[in-house]
Write an enzyme that holds these catalytic residues in place. Structure first.
Site, PDB file in Angstrom:
ATOM      1  N   LYS A  93       0.836  -1.193   0.000  1.00  0.00           N
ATOM      2  CA  LYS A  93       0.000   0.000   0.000  1.00  0.00           C
ATOM      3  C   LYS A  93       0.879   1.255   0.000  1.00  0.00           C
ATOM      4  CE  LYS A  93      -1.006   2.035   3.949  1.00  0.00           C
ATOM      5  NZ  LYS A  93       0.014   2.360   4.969  1.00  0.00           N
TER       6      LYS A  93
ATOM      7  N   HIS B  86      -0.046  -5.692   5.710  1.00  0.00           N
ATOM      8  CA  HIS B  86       0.695  -6.440   6.741  1.00  0.00           C
ATOM      9  C   HIS B  86      -0.184  -6.764   7.961  1.00  0.00           C
ATOM     10  CE1 HIS B  86       1.337  -2.524   8.686  1.00  0.00           C
ATOM     11  NE2 HIS B  86       1.680  -3.172   9.779  1.00  0.00           N
TER      12      HIS B  86
ATOM     13  N   GLU C  80      -1.820   4.666  17.964  1.00  0.00           N
ATOM     14  CA  GLU C  80      -0.352   4.626  17.887  1.00  0.00           C
ATOM     15  C   GLU C  80       0.235   5.728  18.739  1.00  0.00           C
ATOM     16  OE1 GLU C  80       1.464   3.403  14.035  1.00  0.00           O
ATOM     17  OE2 GLU C  80      -0.243   4.560  13.299  1.00  0.00           O
TER      18      GLU C  80
ATOM     19  N   HIS D  42      -5.885  -1.334   6.431  1.00  0.00           N
ATOM     20  CA  HIS D  42      -5.872  -2.162   7.642  1.00  0.00           C
ATOM     21  C   HIS D  42      -7.223  -2.189   8.363  1.00  0.00           C
ATOM     22  CE1 HIS D  42      -1.742  -1.737   6.734  1.00  0.00           C
ATOM     23  NE2 HIS D  42      -1.518  -0.636   7.408  1.00  0.00           N
TER      24      HIS D  42
HETATM   25  C1  BG6 Z   1       1.372   1.423   8.167  1.00  0.00           C
HETATM   26  C2  BG6 Z   1       1.119   2.901   8.202  1.00  0.00           C
HETATM   27  O1  BG6 Z   1       0.683   0.835   7.103  1.00  0.00           O
HETATM   28  O2  BG6 Z   1       0.946   0.839   9.397  1.00  0.00           O
HETATM   29  C3  BG6 Z   1       1.834   3.536   9.370  1.00  0.00           C
HETATM   30  O3  BG6 Z   1       1.586   3.485   6.993  1.00  0.00           O
HETATM   31  C4  BG6 Z   1       1.453   2.843  10.660  1.00  0.00           C
HETATM   32  O4  BG6 Z   1       1.541   4.935   9.454  1.00  0.00           O
HETATM   33  C5  BG6 Z   1       1.620   1.338  10.535  1.00  0.00           C
HETATM   34  O5  BG6 Z   1       2.292   3.351  11.685  1.00  0.00           O
HETATM   35  C6  BG6 Z   1       1.058   0.643  11.750  1.00  0.00           C
HETATM   36  O6  BG6 Z   1       1.395  -0.716  11.708  1.00  0.00           O
HETATM   37  P1  BG6 Z   1       1.562  -1.550  13.044  1.00  0.00           P
HETATM   38  O7  BG6 Z   1       1.820  -2.949  12.580  1.00  0.00           O
HETATM   39  O8  BG6 Z   1       2.707  -0.948  13.792  1.00  0.00           O
HETATM   40  O9  BG6 Z   1       0.282  -1.396  13.804  1.00  0.00           O
END
Ligand code: BG6
Length: 511
Positions: free
Chosen positions: A174, A204, A242, A266
């Site tokens: 993405k 992911h 986050e 996501h």
């Molecule tokens: C990414 C975003 O796809 O996912 C980021 O671009 C974000 O901004 C991240 O921080 C969060 O992933 P995870 O696995 O840390 O929750």
């Protein structure tokens, strides 16, 4: 549990059979963007761990491609440091892995470069015995996807099963466009030389263990599914909070904002796994068909619904550190109206979910990193304890925790020990960390493994991407083009749980 496999000592724990996969096709993995961060921090370390755990094919070769003029040894030295911190291995094991690594310098927009790469891959494949199988991973900024995919195709590298070629697959990350139109344009360009089954669009989040577990929880247990509907569920909350900010990605984030960055991909994937109908088989196309059906059942947003809260972090304190506001981040316009927080209330228009709100919340610079899904059940229809207890009986709640703990918690009411009648809420807990002591696959390992296997289950299909954009593009346009845009953006302190306007809902999800 340790075990010797192919001369290597592996710590496979009790999940050996889930980590190792039989019959992986030999192949060459070609990573474009090999000098970049994603390759160094995620992709090569993932391949290294896979190699340690015997989940890479044999034979296999890994070719890094980028514009930088590296010699093979310079490339290997660059990634060694990161790899050695991600696994405890002997130097000799690193050397064996390093023998799989190659580097090929390319100019992304020069067909000649790709023709030379083709010769290189042909010779390498013949020397290694990889039967022409190739996995191209585009770990490059999205504006290069079309250029690289096009040149791979023009060089005749995208053909499958022709002229002694084996399979050929293309992996992209993405963002898949920035709205419906651009995602369709990107897709057209990828399809000039690649067919849909050759394309793997990574999310992911889908490769996280607890996320994969959602379908198992719902459909491999008889006790949840009968309750999984409007009769018993009050609301669903999905939170991806986050603590980090935008890191050094202001260029990307300014044009993206939280809705494109987290919701179009996501968050909608999490929603679809919770809300979709059971597929008839656990098979990629059937699962993705059901997700698509679910996306199509989501009620389009209208401005009037008041279902959207957008926010942007201001200065604040996280831990003991003073954090600048979004507007103070390097590369951010001083009057930027990019949202770093969103609460969206989704409504799903089908028999199962009519009237059940789905609250999706994500934001940067919040109090702590926490990713969870809350299924809040309704209260019992009639409380026979009300007269005795003079209190309402708390409803059951199922929490699927994705971060920091990975696990599932079901809360229910029990009688407190003693002579008088008192209820208390108890949790039934399942924790991944405590139940599995062995090796598990990290998100990128799982993703790469599935690409090698040709399994699309955890990847976006283009019709899903377009449906997700169709849903969010009008919302994005109305947020980005309305006259009172600034008034609609609520400021929140870095280190808080988001804007006051969202406090009631956040409370429902984190309490
Ligand atoms: C990414 C975003 O796809 O996912 C980021 O671009 C974000 O901004 C991240 O921080 C969060 O992933 P995870 O696995 O840390 O929750």
């Amino acid at each position: 549990m340790t075990q010797e496999v192919n001369g290597k000592i592996c710590n496979l724990g009790n999940v050996c059979d889930c980590v190792t996969v039989k019959d992986l096709d030999p192949c060459i993995i070609i990573i474009f963007g090999a000098s970049g961060d994603l390759t160094t921090r995620k992709l090569i370390p993932a391949l290294f761990r896979m190699w340690i755990n015997n989940s890479l094919p044999d034979p296999v070769a890994i070719v890094g491609c980028a514009r930088t003029e590296f010699s093979r040894s310079e490339f290997i030295a660059k990634i060694k440091k990161e790899c050695m911190t991600c696994a405890t291995v002997a130097e000799s094991q690193w050397n064996d892995f390093a023998a799989l690594l190659h580097y090929f310098q390319v100019e992304y927009d020069s067909l000649n470069s790709y023709l030379q790469l083709k010769m290189f891959l042909k010779d390498l494949g013949a020397a290694k015995g990889t039967h022409g199988n190739k996995l191209f991973d585009l770990a490059v900024p999205p504006h290069l996807y079309s250029i690289i995919a096009d040149n791979i195709g023009q060089a005749g590298l995208a053909h499958q099963y022709k002229e002694n070629n084996g399979w050929c697959r293309l992996v992209v990350e993405k963002p898949f466009g920035s709205d419906l139109y651009t995602s369709q344009e990107l897709d057209k360009s990828l399809h000039r030389h690649f067919t849909e089954p050759q394309i793997f669009r990574i999310d992911h989040y889908l490769a996280k263990e607890t996320v994969q577990n959602i379908l198992m929880l719902r459909f491999a247990n008889a006790i949840f599914e009968p309750l999984w509907n409007r009769s018993y569920i009050d609301y669903v909350g999905i939170l991806a909070a986050e603590q980090i900010g935008i890191e050094n990605r202001s260029g990307y984030y300014e044009n993206s904002g939280v809705i494109r960055d987290m919701f179009q991909n996501h968050m909608l994937q999490l929603l679809s796994l919770i809300a979709m109908e059971p597929p008839s088989h656990f098979e990629a196309e059937r699962v993705r068909d059901e997700k698509l059906k679910l996306f199509r059942s989501i009620r389009p947003f209208t401005e009037k619904q008041g279902d959207v809260v957008l926010g942007q972090y201001g200065p604040g304190i996280i831990g003991s550190e003073a954090i600048p506001g979004y507007l103070g981040e390097k590369g951010v316009a001083p009057d930027s109206l990019t949202p770093t927080f969103a609460l969206l209330r989704f409504a799903i228009e089908n028999w199962r979910w009519q009237g059940v709100p789905f609250y999706l919340v994500s934001g940067k610079r919040m109090k702590r990193k926490e990713t969870r899904i809350v299924i809040q059940f309704k209260e019992v229809p009639h409380s026979l304890f009300r007269d005795v207890l003079k209190e309402s009986v708390s409803a059951n709640r199922l929490v699927l925790s994705i971060y920091p703990e990975e696990g599932i918690t079901l809360s229910f009411q029990t009688k407190s020990p003693g002579a008088s009648v008192c209820l208390r809420t108890m949790d039934m807990d399942f924790s991944y960390q405590e139940s599995y002591k062995g090796v598990s696959l990290e998100a990128y390992e799982k993703v790469l493994l599935d690409c090698i296997l040709g399994d699309h289950m955890l990847f976006w299909r283009q019709d899903g991407v377009e449906e997700a954009w169709s849903l969010l593009t009008p919302l994005l346009h109305s947020c980005e083009r309305c006259e009172n845009r600034a008034q609609k953006l609520h400021t929140y302190d870095a280190g808080s749980w988001g804007p006051d306007a969202a406090a009631g809902i956040i409370e429902k999800i984190i309490s």
